[in-house]
Design a protein around this motif. Structure first.
Motif, PDB file in Angstrom:
ATOM      1  N   ALA A   1     104.038 137.105 -10.066  1.00 10.73           N
ATOM      2  CA  ALA A   1     104.024 137.925  -8.847  1.00 10.73           C
ATOM      3  C   ALA A   1     102.576 138.062  -8.381  1.00 10.73           C
ATOM      4  O   ALA A   1     101.983 139.148  -8.412  1.00 10.73           O
ATOM      5  CB  ALA A   1     104.650 139.286  -9.115  1.00 10.73           C
ATOM      6  N   TYR A   2     102.018 136.960  -7.929  1.00 10.84           N
ATOM      7  CA  TYR A   2     100.588 136.892  -7.601  1.00 10.84           C
ATOM      8  C   TYR A   2     100.352 137.284  -6.154  1.00 10.84           C
ATOM      9  O   TYR A   2     100.940 136.723  -5.223  1.00 10.84           O
ATOM     10  CB  TYR A   2     100.064 135.480  -7.849  1.00 10.84           C
ATOM     11  CG  TYR A   2      98.602 135.309  -7.511  1.00 10.84           C
ATOM     12  CD1 TYR A   2      97.616 135.855  -8.334  1.00 10.84           C
ATOM     13  CD2 TYR A   2      98.215 134.617  -6.366  1.00 10.84           C
ATOM     14  CE1 TYR A   2      96.270 135.703  -8.020  1.00 10.84           C
ATOM     15  CE2 TYR A   2      96.872 134.463  -6.057  1.00 10.84           C
ATOM     16  CZ  TYR A   2      95.904 135.022  -6.879  1.00 10.84           C
ATOM     17  OH  TYR A   2      94.574 134.882  -6.571  1.00 10.84           O
ATOM     18  N   ARG A   3      99.451 138.252  -5.969  1.00  6.42           N
ATOM     19  CA  ARG A   3      99.104 138.728  -4.629  1.00  6.42           C
ATOM     20  C   ARG A   3      97.592 138.738  -4.407  1.00  6.42           C
ATOM     21  O   ARG A   3      97.092 139.472  -3.568  1.00  6.42           O
ATOM     22  CB  ARG A   3      99.670 140.134  -4.411  1.00  6.42           C
ATOM     23  CG  ARG A   3     101.194 140.196  -4.456  1.00  6.42           C
ATOM     24  CD  ARG A   3     101.699 141.611  -4.222  1.00  6.42           C
ATOM     25  NE  ARG A   3     103.141 141.668  -4.171  1.00  6.42           N
ATOM     26  CZ  ARG A   3     103.933 141.774  -5.226  1.00  6.42           C
ATOM     27  NH1 ARG A   3     103.399 141.827  -6.448  1.00  6.42           N
ATOM     28  NH2 ARG A   3     105.240 141.818  -5.093  1.00  6.42           N
TER      29      ARG A   3
ATOM     30  N   TYR B   1      96.863 144.989  -4.481  1.00  5.61           N
ATOM     31  CA  TYR B   1      97.277 146.181  -3.741  1.00  5.61           C
ATOM     32  C   TYR B   1      96.742 146.181  -2.307  1.00  5.61           C
ATOM     33  O   TYR B   1      97.106 147.052  -1.510  1.00  5.61           O
ATOM     34  CB  TYR B   1      96.786 147.444  -4.467  1.00  5.61           C
ATOM     35  CG  TYR B   1      95.336 147.402  -4.874  1.00  5.61           C
ATOM     36  CD1 TYR B   1      94.320 147.683  -3.969  1.00  5.61           C
ATOM     37  CD2 TYR B   1      94.967 147.067  -6.179  1.00  5.61           C
ATOM     38  CE1 TYR B   1      92.998 147.642  -4.339  1.00  5.61           C
ATOM     39  CE2 TYR B   1      93.635 147.024  -6.568  1.00  5.61           C
ATOM     40  CZ  TYR B   1      92.662 147.312  -5.657  1.00  5.61           C
ATOM     41  OH  TYR B   1      91.342 147.257  -6.038  1.00  5.61           O
ATOM     42  N   ARG B   2      95.908 145.233  -1.943  1.00  9.64           N
ATOM     43  CA  ARG B   2      95.373 145.188  -0.585  1.00  9.64           C
ATOM     44  C   ARG B   2      96.424 144.679   0.407  1.00  9.64           C
ATOM     45  O   ARG B   2      97.422 144.060   0.028  1.00  9.64           O
ATOM     46  CB  ARG B   2      94.135 144.304  -0.539  1.00  9.64           C
ATOM     47  CG  ARG B   2      92.941 144.924  -1.272  1.00  9.64           C
ATOM     48  CD  ARG B   2      91.721 144.035  -1.218  1.00  9.64           C
ATOM     49  NE  ARG B   2      90.554 144.696  -1.791  1.00  9.64           N
ATOM     50  CZ  ARG B   2      89.392 144.101  -2.019  1.00  9.64           C
ATOM     51  NH1 ARG B   2      89.238 142.817  -1.712  1.00  9.64           N
ATOM     52  NH2 ARG B   2      88.381 144.777  -2.541  1.00  9.64           N
ATOM     53  N   LYS B   3      96.180 144.889   1.682  1.00  6.66           N
ATOM     54  CA  LYS B   3      97.142 144.528   2.720  1.00  6.66           C
ATOM     55  C   LYS B   3      97.427 143.035   2.743  1.00  6.66           C
ATOM     56  O   LYS B   3      98.513 142.614   3.156  1.00  6.66           O
ATOM     57  CB  LYS B   3      96.620 144.985   4.091  1.00  6.66           C
ATOM     58  CG  LYS B   3      96.574 146.502   4.261  1.00  6.66           C
ATOM     59  CD  LYS B   3      96.081 146.886   5.643  1.00  6.66           C
ATOM     60  CE  LYS B   3      96.045 148.402   5.818  1.00  6.66           C
ATOM     61  NZ  LYS B   3      95.545 148.800   7.154  1.00  6.66           N
ATOM     62  N   THR B   4      96.472 142.222   2.342  1.00  8.75           N
ATOM     63  CA  THR B   4      96.654 140.769   2.376  1.00  8.75           C
ATOM     64  C   THR B   4      97.538 140.267   1.238  1.00  8.75           C
ATOM     65  O   THR B   4      97.889 139.085   1.204  1.00  8.75           O
ATOM     66  CB  THR B   4      95.284 140.077   2.272  1.00  8.75           C
ATOM     67  OG1 THR B   4      94.605 140.542   1.077  1.00  8.75           O
ATOM     68  CG2 THR B   4      94.418 140.403   3.483  1.00  8.75           C
ATOM     69  N   GLY B   5      97.894 141.145   0.316  1.00 12.06           N
ATOM     70  CA  GLY B   5      98.623 140.725  -0.874  1.00 12.06           C
ATOM     71  C   GLY B   5      99.936 140.019  -0.588  1.00 12.06           C
ATOM     72  O   GLY B   5     100.264 139.009  -1.218  1.00 12.06           O
ATOM     73  N   GLU B   6     100.709 140.528   0.362  1.00 10.54           N
ATOM     74  CA  GLU B   6     102.010 139.926   0.642  1.00 10.54           C
ATOM     75  C   GLU B   6     101.863 138.538   1.266  1.00 10.54           C
ATOM     76  O   GLU B   6     102.694 137.652   1.022  1.00 10.54           O
ATOM     77  CB  GLU B   6     102.826 140.842   1.554  1.00 10.54           C
ATOM     78  CG  GLU B   6     103.298 142.120   0.868  1.00 10.54           C
ATOM     79  CD  GLU B   6     104.052 141.838  -0.431  1.00 10.54           C
ATOM     80  OE1 GLU B   6     104.895 140.916  -0.449  1.00 10.54           O
ATOM     81  OE2 GLU B   6     103.782 142.532  -1.428  1.00 10.54           O
ATOM     82  N   ASP B   7     100.822 138.327   2.059  1.00  8.96           N
ATOM     83  CA  ASP B   7     100.580 136.996   2.630  1.00  8.96           C
ATOM     84  C   ASP B   7     100.222 136.004   1.516  1.00  8.96           C
ATOM     85  O   ASP B   7     100.684 134.854   1.539  1.00  8.96           O
ATOM     86  CB  ASP B   7      99.455 137.047   3.662  1.00  8.96           C
ATOM     87  CG  ASP B   7      99.841 137.812   4.910  1.00  8.96           C
ATOM     88  OD1 ASP B   7     101.054 137.899   5.197  1.00  8.96           O
ATOM     89  OD2 ASP B   7      98.930 138.326   5.598  1.00  8.96           O
ATOM     90  N   VAL B   8      99.414 136.447   0.581  1.00 10.54           N
ATOM     91  CA  VAL B   8      99.047 135.596  -0.556  1.00 10.54           C
ATOM     92  C   VAL B   8     100.304 135.224  -1.350  1.00 10.54           C
ATOM     93  O   VAL B   8     100.510 134.059  -1.727  1.00 10.54           O
ATOM     94  CB  VAL B   8      98.030 136.312  -1.470  1.00 10.54           C
ATOM     95  CG1 VAL B   8      97.811 135.515  -2.754  1.00 10.54           C
ATOM     96  CG2 VAL B   8      96.713 136.515  -0.733  1.00 10.54           C
ATOM     97  N   PHE B   9     101.158 136.217  -1.601  1.00 15.29           N
ATOM     98  CA  PHE B   9     102.386 135.984  -2.352  1.00 15.29           C
ATOM     99  C   PHE B   9     103.294 134.994  -1.621  1.00 15.29           C
ATOM    100  O   PHE B   9     103.871 134.083  -2.247  1.00 15.29           O
ATOM    101  CB  PHE B   9     103.111 137.316  -2.564  1.00 15.29           C
ATOM    102  CG  PHE B   9     104.404 137.209  -3.325  1.00 15.29           C
ATOM    103  CD1 PHE B   9     104.395 136.940  -4.685  1.00 15.29           C
ATOM    104  CD2 PHE B   9     105.618 137.379  -2.687  1.00 15.29           C
ATOM    105  CE1 PHE B   9     105.582 136.846  -5.392  1.00 15.29           C
ATOM    106  CE2 PHE B   9     106.806 137.282  -3.387  1.00 15.29           C
ATOM    107  CZ  PHE B   9     106.796 137.015  -4.746  1.00 15.29           C
ATOM    108  N   ALA B  10     103.430 135.139  -0.322  1.00 16.09           N
ATOM    109  CA  ALA B  10     104.293 134.244   0.458  1.00 16.09           C
ATOM    110  C   ALA B  10     103.802 132.805   0.396  1.00 16.09           C
ATOM    111  O   ALA B  10     104.605 131.866   0.257  1.00 16.09           O
ATOM    112  CB  ALA B  10     104.367 134.725   1.914  1.00 16.09           C
TER     113      ALA B  10
END
Length: 405
Positions: free
Chosen positions: A215-217, A222-231
């Motif tokens: 589950a790499y972000r 915890y930063r806002k960019t985390g979900e983009d990294v995960f996607a």
């Protein structure tokens, strides 16, 4: 030796951390059977169930009601002071506080007032209480936040004994001016763990590939960019896994943290949405609750592609040809020491097509590579035995002194 405290982020679902704790508990049970063990951690019930040892909470329970309002009004200073005094009371009963392995001296996913502050708090409490401190085969760096770095360096500077699990950790401490003349270099504690009995029989046809997902972000997930990294990560892993299955490979998904089930589910959904959805029965997954269970699963595959450091360690312990998609240099250095420097990519920019090519190359040269890995992991186990002898002769000897002597 009367009482030994074990400090770390244990019981929270990270299988690698718990594997390091298990290795230390087994060593102490074998060589210091009369010692009382207590673990300082966040998830005390989970640790108690898994290891059968006493556990105390890393932090005191938060205040409630009026006390909480007063604490917040005073910037939480009273609560922090009470928590520190509690730490002193707990740790003064121990002869030594051991930090067993893990990447305790990096700030991956941590804010300064998280683990960095907790490490300093407990090390300072131990120092004031006269309890010796040992960092044993730990990882260090990177620590990108300057406040986290100050807290962690101050904590590590109080240690009576320090050993690091790789050269990169030693060099990091040197680079930031925190090196000590007595620092030692020993492998990760997980190399001490026994390999589960029983291996899968040889298979015909295309090799089964174990793919460790995470589950790499990003470094600070915890930063806002985390979900983009995960996607982006899931998208590339989907391309890789689908390419393997199109080539006839069976794929077994592996995890290294309970949180990784998020990535498993996302990957399964993405693969199912592809035109080749009818072939998703070539992808399997089983839940794992320990490194032992991870190794059992790796015993069923021929090649491993993994991100989490201890997934890589488990694969190497079983002499499996391995590819690393790491997020820190610890993976790259370990792989280089195993003769696998050409089989590393970084998680932020890995190439799925190149991964497929690397799998093919590993399979072609698998027998030679397995022999090299087996020889080097045996050297690691022997090195850890030497560290244990040193600890027994010094830090854990009956005449070493301490509060409980």
């Amino acid at each position: 030796m009367g009482r030994i405290a074990l400090f770390g982020l244990f019981g929270s679902g990270n299988l690698g951390n718990d594997g390091s704790l298990k290795a230390m508990v087994e060593f102490l049970a074998e060589r210091c059977p009369s010692a009382q063990l207590v673990c300082i951690c966040r998830e005390t019930e989970a640790v108690g169930r898994a290891f059968g040892i006493a556990a105390v909470e890393l932090r005191r329970k938060p205040s409630v009601g009026v006390a909480r309002l007063i604490d917040r009004a005073l910037l939480k200073v009273p609560g922090k002071l009470c928590d520190f005094m509690r730490a002193v009371r707990v740790i003064r009963r121990a002869d030594v506080m051991i930090v067993p392995g893990t990447g305790i001296l990096d700030d991956f996913g941590e804010k300064p007032l998280g683990m960095p502050f907790d490490i300093l708090k407990w090390c300072l409490a131990a120092r004031l209480a006269g309890t010796r401190i040992a960092f044993v085969s730990v990882g260090a760096g990177p620590i990108r936040n300057r406040w986290s770095r100050w807290l962690m360096v101050a904590a590590a500077g109080m240690a009576d004994y320090r050993s690091f699990r790789d050269r990169a950790s030693v060099e990091f401490m040197q680079r930031i001016g925190a090196h000590k003349p007595g620092d030692r270099l020993y492998p990760d504690l997980a190399f001490r763990l026994a390999v589960p009995q029983g291996r899968a029989p040889p298979r015909e046809g295309a090799p089964v590939v174990g793919v460790g997902v995470m589950a790499y972000r990003g470094w600070y997930g915890y930063r806002k960019t985390g979900e983009d990294v995960f996607a982006r990560y899931i998208d590339k892993m989907t391309r890789f896994v689908s390419a393997l299955m199109q080539r006839g490979h069976m794929v077994r998904l592996l995890i290294g943290d309970e949180e990784d089930l998020i990535a498993v589910e996302a990957l399964q959904a993405a693969v199912s949405a592809l035109p080749m959805a009818a072939r998703t029965d070539r992808m399997t997954v089983e839940m794992a609750h320990s490194l032992d269970e991870v190794m059992v699963q790796i015993g069923k595959v021929d090649i491993v592609v993994a991100t989490r450091f201890h997934n890589v360690v488990c694969a190497l312990k079983l002499a499996r040809p391995t590819i690393s998609i790491g997020y820190a240099s610890k993976n790259d250095l370990l792989m280089a020491q195993m003769g696998l420097a050409d089989y590393c990519q970084h998680i932020d920019d890995f190439d799925p097509d190149r991964l497929v090519t690397q799998v093919c190359r590993l399979h072609t040269d698998r027998e030679r590579i397995a022999r090299v890995i087996a020889a080097r992991t045996a050297e690691y186990a022997a090195s850890l035995k030497r560290q244990e002898a040193h600890l027994l002769a010094t830090l854990l000897s009956s005449d070493a002194g301490g509060p409980g002597s």
